[in-house]
Design a protein around this motif. Structure first.
Motif, mmCIF file in Angstrom:
data_model
loop_
_atom_site.group_PDB
_atom_site.id
_atom_site.type_symbol
_atom_site.label_atom_id
_atom_site.label_comp_id
_atom_site.label_asym_id
_atom_site.label_seq_id
_atom_site.Cartn_x
_atom_site.Cartn_y
_atom_site.Cartn_z
ATOM 1 N N SER A 58 -15.207 -42.151 29.721
ATOM 2 C CA SER A 58 -14.522 -42.775 28.846
ATOM 3 C C SER A 58 -14.138 -44.484 27.993
ATOM 4 O O SER A 58 -14.718 -45.644 29.279
ATOM 5 C CB SER A 58 -13.536 -42.599 29.880
ATOM 6 O OG SER A 58 -12.595 -43.098 28.735
ATOM 7 N N LYS A 59 -14.479 -44.577 27.049
ATOM 8 C CA LYS A 59 -13.670 -46.132 26.634
ATOM 9 C C LYS A 59 -12.401 -46.576 27.609
ATOM 10 O O LYS A 59 -12.412 -47.893 27.531
ATOM 11 C CB LYS A 59 -13.751 -45.556 25.088
ATOM 12 C CG LYS A 59 -14.526 -44.733 23.957
ATOM 13 C CD LYS A 59 -14.245 -45.672 22.690
ATOM 14 C CE LYS A 59 -15.591 -45.205 21.768
ATOM 15 N NZ LYS A 59 -14.452 -45.038 21.130
ATOM 16 N N TYR A 89 -0.330 -50.630 27.346
ATOM 17 C CA TYR A 89 -0.841 -50.546 25.790
ATOM 18 C C TYR A 89 -0.861 -52.235 25.204
ATOM 19 O O TYR A 89 -1.997 -51.794 24.358
ATOM 20 C CB TYR A 89 -0.332 -49.345 24.661
ATOM 21 C CG TYR A 89 -0.971 -49.017 24.015
ATOM 22 C CD1 TYR A 89 -2.343 -48.211 23.906
ATOM 23 C CD2 TYR A 89 -0.842 -49.654 22.352
ATOM 24 C CE1 TYR A 89 -3.606 -48.265 22.745
ATOM 25 C CE2 TYR A 89 -1.457 -49.260 21.504
ATOM 26 C CZ TYR A 89 -2.755 -48.614 21.364
ATOM 27 O OH TYR A 89 -3.886 -47.952 20.654
ATOM 28 N N ILE A 93 -3.991 -54.441 24.524
ATOM 29 C CA ILE A 93 -4.575 -54.601 23.278
ATOM 30 C C ILE A 93 -4.597 -56.892 23.173
ATOM 31 O O ILE A 93 -5.959 -56.870 23.036
ATOM 32 C CB ILE A 93 -4.161 -54.606 21.905
ATOM 33 C CG1 ILE A 93 -4.370 -52.685 21.934
ATOM 34 C CG2 ILE A 93 -3.834 -55.070 20.592
ATOM 35 C CD1 ILE A 93 -3.433 -52.035 20.582
ATOM 36 N N THR A 99 -10.047 -52.248 22.485
ATOM 37 C CA THR A 99 -9.820 -51.537 20.426
ATOM 38 C C THR A 99 -10.792 -50.029 20.612
ATOM 39 O O THR A 99 -11.130 -49.367 21.998
ATOM 40 C CB THR A 99 -11.243 -52.209 19.438
ATOM 41 O OG1 THR A 99 -11.997 -52.219 20.707
ATOM 42 C CG2 THR A 99 -10.379 -53.620 19.498
ATOM 43 N N ASP A 100 -9.887 -49.165 19.810
ATOM 44 C CA ASP A 100 -10.656 -48.321 19.419
ATOM 45 C C ASP A 100 -10.076 -46.915 20.950
ATOM 46 O O ASP A 100 -10.963 -46.134 21.673
ATOM 47 C CB ASP A 100 -12.427 -47.802 19.565
ATOM 48 C CG ASP A 100 -12.467 -46.183 19.063
ATOM 49 O OD1 ASP A 100 -11.936 -45.851 18.085
ATOM 50 O OD2 ASP A 100 -14.245 -46.450 19.122
ATOM 51 N N VAL A 101 -9.379 -47.322 21.646
ATOM 52 C CA VAL A 101 -8.888 -46.506 22.426
ATOM 53 C C VAL A 101 -7.492 -46.055 22.355
ATOM 54 O O VAL A 101 -6.241 -46.827 21.855
ATOM 55 C CB VAL A 101 -8.767 -46.983 23.704
ATOM 56 C CG1 VAL A 101 -7.964 -46.205 24.735
ATOM 57 C CG2 VAL A 101 -9.857 -47.550 24.678
ATOM 58 N N SER A 102 -7.161 -44.805 22.300
ATOM 59 C CA SER A 102 -5.514 -43.951 21.980
ATOM 60 C C SER A 102 -4.796 -44.298 22.951
ATOM 61 O O SER A 102 -4.881 -44.428 23.831
ATOM 62 C CB SER A 102 -5.598 -42.581 21.670
ATOM 63 O OG SER A 102 -5.870 -41.888 22.410
ATOM 64 N N ARG A 105 -4.485 -41.702 25.455
ATOM 65 C CA ARG A 105 -5.096 -41.620 26.403
ATOM 66 C C ARG A 105 -4.578 -42.156 27.642
ATOM 67 O O ARG A 105 -4.965 -42.302 28.789
ATOM 68 C CB ARG A 105 -6.273 -42.210 26.066
ATOM 69 C CG ARG A 105 -7.687 -41.928 27.221
ATOM 70 C CD ARG A 105 -8.923 -42.377 26.424
ATOM 71 N NE ARG A 105 -9.404 -41.489 25.420
ATOM 72 C CZ ARG A 105 -9.909 -40.121 26.038
ATOM 73 N NH1 ARG A 105 -10.308 -40.455 26.886
ATOM 74 N NH2 ARG A 105 -10.619 -39.603 25.402
#
Length: 542
Positions: A58-59, A89, A93, A99-102, A105
């Motif tokens: 996973s990212k 979260y 960041i 980046t590019d992780v929701s 998730r």
């Protein structure tokens, strides 16, 4: 196209065809399967479990150690300053260039990992709850809870005492102004009298200050308060003290849940009452009605279960101990005594004398030697006063000018004892006799409340005011007439429009029997009159 069969059903069909003589080739063509499937079905009835595919990366994987570190720091952080998912979260960041992780998730990972970290740190699981079976009449639980009520229009918080039998769930409640010794003892006495007995086993308590003066640092030993020792020995109570803090709440979970249930079902909406006695009368009715309730999936009601255990309770003791606390204050020059930082009035004749005050949970009684001289509702809070205007009337007769600004007068108005009818009569009396004499007349009227009912005196004041009789004697005559006239309703006498009598003389004449004699005549007296010549006729010549 024929849909594929479930593997268990397919294996059963293959084994059945094999038993009737079909070859493996024929079975493969019939069911469109390979030889490995046929061989596996013939070797075992149950299909082998599928091998799990290796979990894909996973990212979020590079950032999981950082998330775990944040969750571990939360174990020792203050409860209100721990990481929320949004804060985790944002930190990923800002501090870790994620980046590019929701957000979803991250949320799913935290929900799964947070519980695991607590287990790894020895913080979970918290407790294991074991179901208990209670013998009839053997155990009970006690607790206090806070409830909000409207007392004479003001929103206040009172203490709700709850005593609950563990077997039947029968609970007895009582509301008190205070949550101290007096409420603790009076709640027990009320509960035992309602139940008709005392549990023969243990009664569970948390570490209330009214019972426990010190929690010792080993096992369940407690240093109990002296007053509680004497009280429980008198009533034969065997206490069981739960663990300190929130960890011990589950040890008396029945009464903990009962307080919340009672508050939600009987105290919503907020009761609006005029006194604690009125509220407790309502609570007694609710407790009685709850006997018809079933708890959970029990086959019988609370009342039916309690009927089983009531004969097993220990009888009430023949001797009782005093539940209130005695104080010995001296009456000050304001004719007040101070008890627990609050002031209460007594008759002015006791100024300078030593008194005896018995403080209960909801009231206070003040004695001069052995004679009761004053009773007040206990004041809620500190630094307040409860004054009775009647206690100051003898002093006000000597100092009538002190009445208009008296604190006792304002409290009497707020309590509804000094009505607008009193004010109207007072104003009329002052206008007719002057401020001093009019006020003294009012004080004499107030003295009538000692001998007549409040409603009768108010009705007498209204009748005297309507007839213009602005003296204390006139009010006394009217009030006593109303008290003696049991057939006439008091509200009609206090309504001027319903009273045709406009003066005391007419009222007295109206009470006399009818006069049936003929009206008097002056015919006989007319014969005694001497004829006199008129001026026009003149005098005769001699």
């Amino acid at each position: 196209m024929v849909p594929p069969r479930p593997r268990v059903e397919l294996y059963a069909a293959i084994r059945r065809d094999s038993r009737i003589g079909l070859s493996s080739r024929e079975i493969e063509r019939k069911y469109h399967v390979g030889w490995r499937t046929v061989r596996a079905a013939l070797d075992s009835v149950w299909p082998a479990p599928r091998k799990a595919y290796p979990k894909r990366g996973s990212k979020l994987d590079p950032f999981k150690p950082a998330i775990d570190a944040m969750l571990r720091t939360d174990l020792d952080a203050p409860r209100k300053q721990r990481h929320t998912i949004k804060r985790i979260y944002d930190r990923l960041i800002d501090e870790h260039a994620m980046t590019d992780v929701s957000y979803r998730r991250v949320r799913d990972y935290v929900a799964e990992r947070k519980a695991q970290i607590r287990v790894e740190a020895g913080r979970a699981p918290t407790q294991v709850f074991i179901a208990q079976t209670h013998k009839p009449g053997a155990e009970a639980e006690v607790d206090f809870g806070e409830v909000a009520i409207r007392l004479r229009g003001k929103l206040v918080t009172v203490y709700l005492f709850a005593f609950r039998m563990s077997f039947s769930g029968k609970a007895v409640h009582r509301a008190f102004i205070s949550g101290g010794f007096e409420a603790f003892f009076e709640g027990h006495v009320h509960a035992f009298e309602v139940l008709g007995g005392i549990p023969y086993g243990k009664v569970r308590y948390d570490n209330l200050k009214a019972a426990v003066s010190r929690v010792l640092g080993f096992a369940r030993y407690r240093q109990e308060a002296d007053r509680w020792l004497g009280f429980r020995e008198t009533w034969g109570i065997e206490p069981f003290y739960c663990q300190p803090g929130i960890e011990g709440a589950h040890e008396k979970g029945g009464v903990e849940g009962d307080v919340g249930w009672f508050r939600r079902n009987h105290m919503v909406p907020v009761p609006d009452v005029g006194s604690l006695d009125e509220l407790n009368h309502m609570i007694d009715g609710w407790d009685l009605a709850d006997d018809n309730r079933r708890i959970g999936l029990r086959p019988y009601t609370i009342g039916e279960h309690f009927a089983v255990e009531k004969p097993l309770l220990k009888p009430l003791p023949a001797e009782r101990c005093e539940t209130g606390r005695w104080f010995h204050p001296r009456v000050d020059r304001f004719s007040q005594v101070t008890v627990q930082a609050n002031r209460y009035s007594v008759p002015v004749r006791l100024i300078g004398r030593q008194s005896r005050a018995l403080l209960h949970a909801n009231r206070i009684e003040i004695y001069d030697s052995t004679r009761l001289v004053a009773r007040h509702e206990r004041f809620m809070g500190k630094g307040g006063s409860q004054l009775d205007l009647d206690h100051y009337l003898e002093g006000l007769l000597r100092k009538p000018g002190a009445l208009p600004g008296a604190t006792a007068l304002e409290q009497a108005r707020a309590a509804g004892k000094f009505t607008p009818v009193h004010d109207a009569w007072w104003a009329a009396a002052c206008k007719a006799h002057g401020d001093r004499d009019g006020t003294k007349a009012l004080i004499e009227v107030l003295l009538l409340h000692r001998h007549l009912a409040h409603e009768q005196v108010v009705a007498g004041i209204a009748a005297a005011l309507h007839s213009g009789a602005l003296t204390a004697d006139a009010v006394a005559v009217e009030a006593r007439r109303i008290a003696d006239d049991t057939s006439a309703p008091t509200p009609a006498d206090s309504n001027p429009a319903a009273n045709p009598i406009v003066s005391l003389t007419e009222r007295r004449l109206a009470q006399l029997p009818p006069d049936t004699r003929p009206p008097p005549s002056v015919t006989h007296y007319d014969q005694l009159l001497r004829l006199r010549p008129t001026a026009q006729e003149g005098t005769p010549n001699q």
